[in-house]
Design an enzyme around this catalytic site. Sequence first.
Site, PDB file in Angstrom:
ATOM      1  N   GLU A   1       7.317  84.115 -26.936  1.00  0.00           N
ATOM      2  CA  GLU A   1       7.925  83.978 -28.260  1.00  0.00           C
ATOM      3  C   GLU A   1       6.911  83.362 -29.200  1.00  0.00           C
ATOM      4  OE1 GLU A   1      11.861  82.285 -28.324  1.00  0.00           O
ATOM      5  OE2 GLU A   1      12.407  83.338 -26.490  1.00  0.00           O
TER       6      GLU A   1
ATOM      7  N   HIS B   1      15.999  79.680 -38.772  1.00  0.00           N
ATOM      8  CA  HIS B   1      15.428  80.774 -37.991  1.00  0.00           C
ATOM      9  C   HIS B   1      15.083  81.901 -38.951  1.00  0.00           C
ATOM     10  CE1 HIS B   1      14.833  83.787 -34.910  1.00  0.00           C
ATOM     11  NE2 HIS B   1      14.948  82.855 -33.987  1.00  0.00           N
TER      12      HIS B   1
ATOM     13  N   ARG C   1       7.752  78.930 -36.495  1.00  0.00           N
ATOM     14  CA  ARG C   1       9.006  79.398 -37.087  1.00  0.00           C
ATOM     15  C   ARG C   1       9.165  79.016 -38.556  1.00  0.00           C
ATOM     16  NH1 ARG C   1      13.874  78.190 -33.131  1.00  0.00           N
ATOM     17  NH2 ARG C   1      13.013  79.919 -31.959  1.00  0.00           N
TER      18      ARG C   1
ATOM     19  N   HIS D   1      19.439  76.964 -38.072  1.00  0.00           N
ATOM     20  CA  HIS D   1      19.385  77.236 -36.634  1.00  0.00           C
ATOM     21  C   HIS D   1      19.415  75.976 -35.770  1.00  0.00           C
ATOM     22  CE1 HIS D   1      18.484  79.514 -33.044  1.00  0.00           C
ATOM     23  NE2 HIS D   1      17.339  78.883 -32.853  1.00  0.00           N
TER      24      HIS D   1
ATOM     25  N   ARG E   1      10.445  72.781 -34.351  1.00  0.00           N
ATOM     26  CA  ARG E   1      10.579  73.000 -32.906  1.00  0.00           C
ATOM     27  C   ARG E   1       9.948  74.316 -32.468  1.00  0.00           C
ATOM     28  NH1 ARG E   1      14.118  75.717 -29.796  1.00  0.00           N
ATOM     29  NH2 ARG E   1      15.670  76.109 -31.422  1.00  0.00           N
TER      30      ARG E   1
END
Length: 518
Positions: A128, A242, A286, A340, A375
């Site tokens: 990811e 997100h 992100r 998110h 994160r």
Amino acid sequence: MGATTDAGDASEPETVDVLVVGSGIAGCGAALAAARGGAEVLVLTKASRPDGASTDWAQGGISTTRGDPEALKRDILEASDGTADPAAVDVLVSHADDAVEDVLVDTLEIGFDEDPKTESGAFDYAREAAHSEPRILHVDASTGTHILRPFLHHLDSADGVEIRQDTAALELLTHEGRVHGVLSDESAEGHPIYAGTTILATGGVGALYSRSTNPPEATGDGIAMAALAGADVADLEYVQFHPTAYDDEEPFLLSEALRGEGALLRNADGERFMPDYHADAELAPRDVVARAVARERAETGQVVLDVSPLAFEAEFPDLAETCRERGIEGEEIPVAPCEHFLCGGIAVDDRGRTSLDRLYAVGECSRTGVHGANRLASTSLLEGLVWGLRAGEDAASRETEARVVDAPRLLDSDPALPARFAAEKAVRLERTMDEYLGLVRDPDEVARAGAVLRRLKGELDAYTRTRTSRDLYELRYATITGLLIARAASENPESAGCHYVVSEASDEELAGATADPL
Ligand code: SIN
């Protein structure tokens, strides 16, 4: 709120060694470890179904170190913009593989996807964004549900554990700076449950925003309850959005694993734009991708996730099915950023201990320092599991006896919060969070958010002087958590990770926003 103090109930008080509030992976991990340590454990959860916990909604998976903890540590620190606490990250990476092996593989026997290209039994590690290598265990793109349901099932039959669903913790019971359990909503006056130790695992804050990948139950209860009791909170300005949720009022997550497998982001002109924003393009951290998507949407009108470079149907059958159910045709899925995850929360140490004696916090409601300002993907289930286990073990080892203290009694329970009153307040809260405490923060607007939320809290306080209900508690706690986020945002003028500050505010407005929100 809506309560007086009275210890004069003649019936036998309910006591338990370890009380866990919340039933996601962190709460389940805490319950498992505390029971293994010989404690009698009660798990209290306001959720009436597994999907009332964010864990059940988790798609991508759970990171492992794949034998290289230092590499995972580097990725976490880098994704956090250098703000994660290296000592906390060390705790995470050094316990990650053992926790996954022990609980998820050996105890729960989760059927993580296997790699068809290698010898039988080898896991299919996914990649990811911002991970330097594939190291994420997953089950399709519905990993959370495949972990949580067996976990709850396992605890249901475990010795010494009781799970009580559809039961909300309304207030912490405190005495002389210690926490002695909670007041639950099991009776009209409130039902005190006295505990040797109390572990909050109440999840995040998705319900404060109009669009979130969390369940509606994520109202920030634990954070507000802990803060009201005097516990330290930290890093609350770091609300993670997100980048790729379906662009709709009812969003659903399109996992980062899609980009890990080659999906591309395109603007309304069909241009792939991420290489202009970051060297890692679609696999950038992100927060970077979320802001780029927001900007391209603003400038060109739409952003789509182009899944044509991968075998979408074959590799992500569950997401392909969701797309079909939602009437999404073709290989370009409209996306927009969406709330998110909360990176901050109740400040805890390496065993989940808060600043209040006998109170622990684990999972998304806690701030361990692992995430800093942003994160890394697929570290939330891992953090919840590792800290849940550590907190549960520590709580059980203390052998603190439950102590019966004065408990508040609800004044007048009003189970049906007037719909119009609730809807109007909830909309005001969401609008304030969306407009002023979203992806990009202007200090003037943050100050305005503080003022609006303080007024809203005042209105809810006035209402709750005469009546109360679970809905009302949730709304008030959501508002208090929103205020804490506004205060944290106003006190931090530096952009980092998810907290992206665009201009200077006047001293006067900032002073208003930093007034004590409680
Ligand atoms: C995702 O699947 O994109 C979410 C994973 C995460 O939040 O860590």
